[in-house]
Motif scaffolding. Structure first.
Motif, mmCIF file in Angstrom:
data_model
loop_
_atom_site.group_PDB
_atom_site.id
_atom_site.type_symbol
_atom_site.label_atom_id
_atom_site.label_comp_id
_atom_site.label_asym_id
_atom_site.label_seq_id
_atom_site.Cartn_x
_atom_site.Cartn_y
_atom_site.Cartn_z
ATOM 1 N N GLU A 57 0.837 -1.203 0.000
ATOM 2 C CA GLU A 57 0.000 0.000 0.000
ATOM 3 C C GLU A 57 0.874 1.257 0.000
ATOM 4 O O GLU A 57 0.599 2.228 -0.718
ATOM 5 C CB GLU A 57 -0.934 -0.004 1.207
ATOM 6 C CG GLU A 57 -2.039 -1.043 1.134
ATOM 7 C CD GLU A 57 -2.857 -1.110 2.414
ATOM 8 O OE1 GLU A 57 -3.898 -1.792 2.404
ATOM 9 O OE2 GLU A 57 -2.452 -0.491 3.422
ATOM 10 N N SER A 106 -7.956 -4.017 1.440
ATOM 11 C CA SER A 106 -6.815 -3.389 0.760
ATOM 12 C C SER A 106 -6.967 -3.441 -0.753
ATOM 13 O O SER A 106 -7.513 -4.413 -1.292
ATOM 14 C CB SER A 106 -5.515 -4.108 1.165
ATOM 15 O OG SER A 106 -4.409 -3.551 0.480
ATOM 16 N N PRO A 107 -6.460 -2.429 -1.464
ATOM 17 C CA PRO A 107 -6.493 -2.455 -2.928
ATOM 18 C C PRO A 107 -5.365 -3.274 -3.543
ATOM 19 O O PRO A 107 -5.291 -3.417 -4.764
ATOM 20 C CB PRO A 107 -6.345 -0.970 -3.295
ATOM 21 C CG PRO A 107 -5.515 -0.411 -2.189
ATOM 22 C CD PRO A 107 -5.952 -1.149 -0.940
#
Length: 269
Positions: A57, A106-107
């Motif tokens: 991230e 989370s991406p």
């Protein structure tokens, strides 16, 4: 306070993933830094072998996530296989957490990679000055800043002084900054000595169809770690567990495991 040869906002001690990441982030925020690393170059050894989701991230914010992922091992290496010998069957298997499936919160997902693949990308991510071969040998705190004494091993041991508002200790478990500040540790201390050997070899005869980031073995023989891959958990209970490793081998194509740095200094604000 003695007169300093250089003045910066933050002196970063240690050129591993933590220090290099801090350098890139601080430059992005407009903070003047100097990073010093006692080694003369980046480490050629795999060392840490997992970049977890939280680290990815941060690298996504820096625009580095895609480049790191492109140099990482495939998700099929996100396993640890436990064997008595390299050519024996697996008696247990454990997944490396966070690299084989998306995390809802989370991406990004973590990747199986290694420091020798990660660190060059982090070094290139900022333009702030880096001094390799410079070792911290003295640290004096004042009311508003810190003066560090460095020995430059690339210039016949020449000594220089750096004045900084903060010193960021990113120099690992055996931190010289922590020792000079008198900050102790708890726990059993060193658990043993390890030898790392990096070599190229075709291990397909023993590992084909069973890719893994790490293959610990219980017999008295080295632990096989494909270069760039890494563990996410320890071995399951077993009567015999010995290792002379880690013994690393390169496999076809792991801030990073990051330790919270220790800071000294005070704000002038």
């Amino acid at each position: 306070m003695s007169v300093a040869d250089t003045e910066v906002d933050v002196l970063i001690v240690g050129g591993g993933p933590v220090g290099l990441t801090a350098r890139a982030l601080l430059e992005r925020w407009g903070v003047a830094t100097l990073l010093v690393e006692k080694r003369r170059a980046l480490s050629p050894f795999p060392r840490s072998r997992l970049v977890n989701a939280r680290s990815m991230e941060i690298y996504r914010q820096l625009g580095l996530a895609d480049g790191i992922a492109s140099r990482a091992f495939g998700p099929e290496f996100g396993h640890i296989r436990f064997r008595d010998t390299l050519c024996g069957g697996d008696f247990a298997e454990a997944p490396v957490a966070g690299v084989n499936a998306a995390i809802p919160e989370s991406p990004v997902i973590g990747v199986v990679t290694s420091q020798d693949r990660l660190e060059p990308l982090l070094l290139a991510a900022a333009e702030a000055l880096v001094r390799f071969g410079a070792e911290l040998v003295g640290l004096a705190e004042g009311p508003r800043d810190v003066v560090a004494t460095l020995v430059d091993h690339g210039r016949d041991g020449a000594r220089t002084r750096v004045r900084a508002r903060y010193v960021l200790a990113a120099d690992g478990a055996n931190s010289s900054v922590r020792r000079r500040l008198g900050i102790g540790t708890t726990g059993p201390g060193a658990l043993g000595d390890f030898t790392t050997v990096v070599f190229d070899a075709d291990l397909g005869r023993w590992c084909a169809g069973r890719p893994a980031s790490t293959s610990p073995r219980t017999a008295p023989s080295p632990r096989c770690t494909p270069k760039g891959a890494g563990p996410g958990s320890g071995p399951p209970p077993r009567t015999r567990r010995t290792s002379t490793g880690p013994l690393s081998s390169r496999a076809p194509s792991a801030p990073a495991t990051a330790y919270a740095p220790t800071c000294c200094g005070s704000s002038t604000g």
